[in-house]
Write an enzyme that holds these catalytic residues in place. Structure first.
Site, PDB file in Angstrom:
ATOM      1  N   GLY A 174       0.780  -1.240   0.000  1.00 17.51           N
ATOM      2  CA  GLY A 174       0.000   0.000   0.000  1.00 17.51           C
ATOM      3  C   GLY A 174       0.808   1.284   0.000  1.00 17.51           C
TER       4      GLY A 174
ATOM      5  N   ASP B 251      -4.992   2.604  10.519  1.00 15.18           N
ATOM      6  CA  ASP B 251      -6.424   2.427  10.761  1.00 15.18           C
ATOM      7  C   ASP B 251      -6.602   2.101  12.253  1.00 15.18           C
ATOM      8  OD1 ASP B 251      -9.113   1.819  10.417  1.00 15.18           O
ATOM      9  OD2 ASP B 251      -8.788  -0.027   9.327  1.00 15.18           O
TER      10      ASP B 251
ATOM     11  N   LYS C 234      -7.099   7.025  10.255  1.00 16.83           N
ATOM     12  CA  LYS C 234      -8.511   7.003  10.689  1.00 16.83           C
ATOM     13  C   LYS C 234      -8.483   6.971  12.208  1.00 16.83           C
ATOM     14  CE  LYS C 234     -10.089   4.054   6.869  1.00 16.83           C
ATOM     15  NZ  LYS C 234     -10.560   2.693   6.557  1.00 16.83           N
TER      16      LYS C 234
ATOM     17  N   ASP D 268      -5.609  -0.527  -2.022  1.00 17.72           N
ATOM     18  CA  ASP D 268      -6.392  -1.380  -2.917  1.00 17.72           C
ATOM     19  C   ASP D 268      -7.839  -1.528  -2.503  1.00 17.72           C
ATOM     20  OD1 ASP D 268      -5.692  -3.167  -0.657  1.00 17.72           O
ATOM     21  OD2 ASP D 268      -6.649  -4.690  -1.907  1.00 17.72           O
TER      22      ASP D 268
HETATM   23  P1  IMP Z   1      -4.557  -1.326  10.799  1.00 19.40           P
HETATM   24  O1  IMP Z   1      -3.725  -2.492  11.229  1.00 19.40           O
HETATM   25  O2  IMP Z   1      -6.000  -1.528  11.187  1.00 19.40           O
HETATM   26  O3  IMP Z   1      -4.035   0.001  11.254  1.00 19.40           O
HETATM   27  O4  IMP Z   1      -4.589  -1.347   9.232  1.00 19.40           O
HETATM   28  C1  IMP Z   1      -3.462  -1.161   8.517  1.00 19.40           C
HETATM   29  C2  IMP Z   1      -3.582  -1.672   7.100  1.00 19.40           C
HETATM   30  O5  IMP Z   1      -4.906  -2.003   6.705  1.00 19.40           O
HETATM   31  C3  IMP Z   1      -3.161  -0.551   6.174  1.00 19.40           C
HETATM   32  O6  IMP Z   1      -1.755  -0.525   6.027  1.00 19.40           O
HETATM   33  C4  IMP Z   1      -3.876  -0.920   4.909  1.00 19.40           C
HETATM   34  O7  IMP Z   1      -3.094  -1.826   4.164  1.00 19.40           O
HETATM   35  C5  IMP Z   1      -5.149  -1.603   5.377  1.00 19.40           C
HETATM   36  N1  IMP Z   1      -6.277  -0.654   5.354  1.00 19.40           N
HETATM   37  C6  IMP Z   1      -6.869  -0.066   6.411  1.00 19.40           C
HETATM   38  N2  IMP Z   1      -7.870   0.747   6.030  1.00 19.40           N
HETATM   39  C7  IMP Z   1      -7.890   0.682   4.674  1.00 19.40           C
HETATM   40  C8  IMP Z   1      -8.703   1.317   3.670  1.00 19.40           C
HETATM   41  O8  IMP Z   1      -9.618   2.119   3.933  1.00 19.40           O
HETATM   42  N3  IMP Z   1      -8.410   0.997   2.385  1.00 19.40           N
HETATM   43  C9  IMP Z   1      -7.415   0.133   2.034  1.00 19.40           C
HETATM   44  N4  IMP Z   1      -6.637  -0.482   2.937  1.00 19.40           N
HETATM   45  C10 IMP Z   1      -6.871  -0.211   4.248  1.00 19.40           C
HETATM   46 MG    MG Z   2      -0.747  -1.122   4.425  1.00 19.06          MG
END
Ligand code: IMP
Ligand code: MG
Length: 180
Positions: free
Chosen positions: A49, A107, A135, A163
């Site tokens: 990403g 996120d 977020k 993606d």
């Molecule tokens: P976290 O572990 O919940 O902070 O999520 C991290 C990973 O989830 C990011 O590096 C993204 O690859 C994926 N991700 C989280 N939200 C989104 C989104 O809205 N669109 C696409 N990928 C996301």
């Molecule tokens: Mg990512």
């Protein structure tokens, strides 16, 4: 006959246009140039990403630095979270280095916390995160992320590296799925 998925295609909408993205990336690079002058940081791109953001960011750095790449598997099917795991670690020696981990989005913070814990075992001098998007309303773990491009609402976003079910990463804009 149209495929069923096409009949229920969600509407897509632009959240952040490419001009605004590029302007913000330039500002983040300016902050890093100021904060890391003389520290020769290692910038670690989180694949997949982070790839476009990383490429645009590092080309605006005017300070000495090195680049490297890591890969974490965390979202099996875009929207269904699973436990993060290492797929590829850094190649460079990180001991006593200043490390900046560059990712597309923070996120819940689970992935960033997981990366941070893994990299701490390599004895870097410092670790900070750079995220194009955040977020904050969904955060479950606190993350040391002083460089954030845009704080966004709880949309599922794609484009500019992110993606939508494995596609749309090459879009210049960041879009979101709008429910009808
Ligand atoms: P976290 O572990 O919940 O902070 O999520 C991290 C990973 O989830 C990011 O590096 C993204 O690859 C994926 N991700 C989280 N939200 C989104 C989104 O809205 N669109 C696409 N990928 C996301
Ligand atoms: Mg990512």
């Amino acid at each position: 006959m149209e495929r069923d998925t096409q009949m229920h295609m969600p509407k897509k909408a632009r959240l952040i246009g490419s001009d605004a993205i590029q302007e913000r990336v330039g500002q983040l690079a300016g902050q890093i140039n100021a904060d890391y002058a003389g520290r020769d940081p290692v910038l670690l791109c989180v694949l997949n990403g982070g790839f476009l953001f990383f490429a645009d960011l590092v080309r605006r750095l005017t300070i000495e630095h090195q680049v490297d790449f890591i890969r974490i598997a965390c979202y099996g099917d875009s929207q269904a979270p699973e436990q993060p795991r290492w797929v590829m670690g850094p190649s460079l020696e990180l001991k006593k280095r200043h490390v900046l981990v560059v990712d597309d989005i923070v996120d819940t913070g689970e992935t960033a916390s997981f990366i941070n814990a893994g990299l701490q075992l390599l004895y870097p001098q410092s670790i900070h995160f750079v995220a194009l998007l955040s977020k904050i309303s969904r955060r479950r773990r606190s993350v040391l992320c002083p460089y954030i491009g845009f704080d966004i609402a709880d949309h599922f976003v794609y484009g500019y590296g992110l993606d939508l079910k494995g596609r749309q990463r090459s879009l210049r804009d960041i879009c979101y799925v709008e429910s009808e």
